[in-house]
Design an enzyme around this catalytic site. Structure first.
Site, PDB file in Angstrom:
ATOM      1  N   ASN A   8     -27.047  41.796  53.927  1.00  0.00           N
ATOM      2  CA  ASN A   8     -28.279  41.474  54.661  1.00  0.00           C
ATOM      3  C   ASN A   8     -28.700  42.748  55.400  1.00  0.00           C
ATOM      4  O   ASN A   8     -28.125  43.086  56.435  1.00  0.00           O
ATOM      5  CB  ASN A   8     -27.980  40.326  55.643  1.00  0.00           C
ATOM      6  CG  ASN A   8     -29.174  39.991  56.525  1.00  0.00           C
ATOM      7  OD1 ASN A   8     -30.264  40.526  56.346  1.00  0.00           O
ATOM      8  ND2 ASN A   8     -28.955  39.099  57.484  1.00  0.00           N
ATOM      9  N   LYS A  10     -31.328  43.381  56.959  1.00  0.00           N
ATOM     10  CA  LYS A  10     -32.112  43.087  58.171  1.00  0.00           C
ATOM     11  C   LYS A  10     -33.334  43.998  58.275  1.00  0.00           C
ATOM     12  O   LYS A  10     -33.851  44.443  57.256  1.00  0.00           O
ATOM     13  CB  LYS A  10     -31.210  43.159  59.409  1.00  0.00           C
ATOM     14  CG  LYS A  10     -29.975  42.261  59.259  1.00  0.00           C
ATOM     15  CD  LYS A  10     -29.260  41.987  60.535  1.00  0.00           C
ATOM     16  CE  LYS A  10     -28.073  41.073  60.266  1.00  0.00           C
ATOM     17  NZ  LYS A  10     -27.320  40.760  61.465  1.00  0.00           N
ATOM     18  N   HIS A  97     -30.804  31.920  59.151  1.00  0.00           N
ATOM     19  CA  HIS A  97     -29.926  32.898  59.799  1.00  0.00           C
ATOM     20  C   HIS A  97     -29.989  32.719  61.318  1.00  0.00           C
ATOM     21  O   HIS A  97     -31.038  32.375  61.862  1.00  0.00           O
ATOM     22  CB  HIS A  97     -30.362  34.314  59.408  1.00  0.00           C
ATOM     23  CG  HIS A  97     -29.381  35.364  59.841  1.00  0.00           C
ATOM     24  ND1 HIS A  97     -29.347  35.856  61.125  1.00  0.00           N
ATOM     25  CD2 HIS A  97     -28.382  35.983  59.165  1.00  0.00           C
ATOM     26  CE1 HIS A  97     -28.369  36.749  61.207  1.00  0.00           C
ATOM     27  NE2 HIS A  97     -27.769  36.845  60.044  1.00  0.00           N
ATOM     28  N   GLU A  99     -30.235  34.725  63.657  1.00  0.00           N
ATOM     29  CA  GLU A  99     -31.265  35.526  64.337  1.00  0.00           C
ATOM     30  C   GLU A  99     -32.634  34.868  64.210  1.00  0.00           C
ATOM     31  O   GLU A  99     -33.473  34.977  65.107  1.00  0.00           O
ATOM     32  CB  GLU A  99     -31.269  36.956  63.771  1.00  0.00           C
ATOM     33  CG  GLU A  99     -30.060  37.743  64.284  1.00  0.00           C
ATOM     34  CD  GLU A  99     -29.609  38.877  63.384  1.00  0.00           C
ATOM     35  OE1 GLU A  99     -30.351  39.246  62.449  1.00  0.00           O
ATOM     36  OE2 GLU A  99     -28.493  39.395  63.617  1.00  0.00           O
ATOM     37  N   GLU A 169     -21.349  31.357  59.587  1.00  0.00           N
ATOM     38  CA  GLU A 169     -21.554  32.543  60.421  1.00  0.00           C
ATOM     39  C   GLU A 169     -21.562  32.135  61.890  1.00  0.00           C
ATOM     40  O   GLU A 169     -22.633  31.828  62.441  1.00  0.00           O
ATOM     41  CB  GLU A 169     -22.909  33.199  60.091  1.00  0.00           C
ATOM     42  CG  GLU A 169     -23.008  33.819  58.739  1.00  0.00           C
ATOM     43  CD  GLU A 169     -23.929  35.045  58.777  1.00  0.00           C
ATOM     44  OE1 GLU A 169     -23.523  36.076  58.234  1.00  0.00           O
ATOM     45  OE2 GLU A 169     -25.017  34.980  59.363  1.00  0.00           O
ATOM     46  N   GLY A 175     -22.793  40.468  64.533  1.00  0.00           N
ATOM     47  CA  GLY A 175     -23.181  41.678  65.259  1.00  0.00           C
ATOM     48  C   GLY A 175     -22.322  41.998  66.467  1.00  0.00           C
ATOM     49  O   GLY A 175     -22.736  42.742  67.352  1.00  0.00           O
ATOM     50  N   SER A 215     -19.450  40.208  61.470  1.00  0.00           N
ATOM     51  CA  SER A 215     -18.520  41.305  61.754  1.00  0.00           C
ATOM     52  C   SER A 215     -17.491  41.555  60.657  1.00  0.00           C
ATOM     53  O   SER A 215     -16.342  41.910  60.947  1.00  0.00           O
ATOM     54  CB  SER A 215     -17.822  41.085  63.101  1.00  0.00           C
ATOM     55  OG  SER A 215     -18.777  41.120  64.144  1.00  0.00           O
TER      56      SER A 215
HETATM   57  P1  PGA Z   1     -22.847  41.576  60.905  1.00  0.00           P
HETATM   58  O1  PGA Z   1     -24.023  40.558  60.540  1.00  0.00           O
HETATM   59  O2  PGA Z   1     -22.058  41.805  59.646  1.00  0.00           O
HETATM   60  O3  PGA Z   1     -23.550  42.817  61.356  1.00  0.00           O
HETATM   61  O4  PGA Z   1     -22.028  40.932  61.978  1.00  0.00           O
HETATM   62  C1  PGA Z   1     -23.798  39.489  59.683  1.00  0.00           C
HETATM   63  C2  PGA Z   1     -25.071  38.736  59.435  1.00  0.00           C
HETATM   64  O5  PGA Z   1     -25.979  38.805  60.260  1.00  0.00           O
HETATM   65  O6  PGA Z   1     -25.207  38.055  58.413  1.00  0.00           O
END
Ligand code: PGA
Length: 254
Positions: A8, A10, A97, A99, A169, A175, A215
């Site tokens: 992803n 982003k 997601h 976010e 997740e 993150g 992560s």
């Molecule tokens: P990250 O994000 O690997 O940076 O923790 C995972 C995600 O948002 O799917």
């Protein structure tokens, strides 16, 4: 069943120059990698989808989007249709997601409409579910994850099962560099599989891939994805570095 390793990207790769640099590095790193049991998916921002598709990254690599709207066309200023994604060469789409839930107030009802529309339009939804830190410490993790899964997929036809991916997740792991233990990830997987069996019955429930995200890097991939026997991973930050992303994929391949 092949495992899925999804990147992803982003809201990154800010220019055509950055995009081309990324694609070149990705192609170089991919050469000679042993990924016989893996399918890779790259999910760049919308504006880069066609360029990613045209980069011909090989049979192992599919393209996905990071979101979509549930309607196919019409007066929905600023939105992207599943038909557009399909036409741009997408096979997958990330939906719900954390976010999007957090910054754009997406709720279960909207995620459900998107999931159903994605499937109707021939896209494979990667449905993100996961509890917040407060929900986990309050003992609500299973209830929240269960609710999100049920709300996203109830009412779907079980023959659609093989096109559905669920990404566990935990919001607090995305993150953050903080990871659940293998056991906690396994518990979530067992819970999700149980709900799938309830909704689709056993034979079809087994066709849904359950992956882990939050992560994951080359040091944590084994504990987060291999030990709890996940069907793959959803990678954020580390997918921006092709070397690291493919290193994770190799670990999951073993
Ligand atoms: P990250 O994000 O690997 O940076 O923790 C995972 C995600 O948002 O799917």
């Amino acid at each position: 069943m092949e495992k899925l390793v999804i990147g992803n990207l982003k809201m990154n790769l800010l220019s055509a120059i950055e995009r081309e640099r990324y694609l070149k590095a990705f192609k170089n790193e991919l050469k000679g990698k042993k990924l016989s049991r893996i399918n890779l998916v790259l999910c760049p921002p919308f504006v880069h989808l066609e360029a990613f598709k045209k980069a011909h990254l090989g049979k192992k690599v599919s393209i996905g989007a990071q979101d979509m709207f549930w309607e196919r066309s019409g007066s929905f200023t600023g939105e992207i249709s599943p038909a557009m994604l399909k036409d741009a060469g997408c096979e997958y789409v990330i939906l719900g997601h954390s976010e999007r839930r957090r910054y754009f107030s997406e709720n279960d009802e909207e995620v459900k409409m998107k999931v159903s529309s994605a499937l109707k339009n021939g896209l494979k939804p990667v449905i993100c579910v996961g509890e917040s830190k407060v929900e986990r410490s309050g003992g609500q993790a299973a209830r929240v994850v269960g609710r999100q899964v049920r709300n996203a997929i109830s009412g779907l036809n079980r023959t659609q099962a093989e096109n559905i991916i669920i990404a566990y997740e935990p919001v607090w792991a995305v993150g953050s560099d903080i990871l659940p233990t293998s056991n906690e990830i396994m518990e979530a997987k067992v819970l999700i599989r149980k709900i799938l069996v309830e909704l689709f019955d056993k034979k079809y429930a087994g066709l849904v891939k359950i992956i882990y995200g939050g992560s994951v890097n080359s040091h944590t991939a084994r504990e987060a994805c291999v030990d709890p026997a996940m069907d793959g991973a959803l990678i954020g930050r580390e997918s921006l570095t092709p070397f690291e992303f493919l290193k994770i994929a190799e670990i999951i391949n073993t």
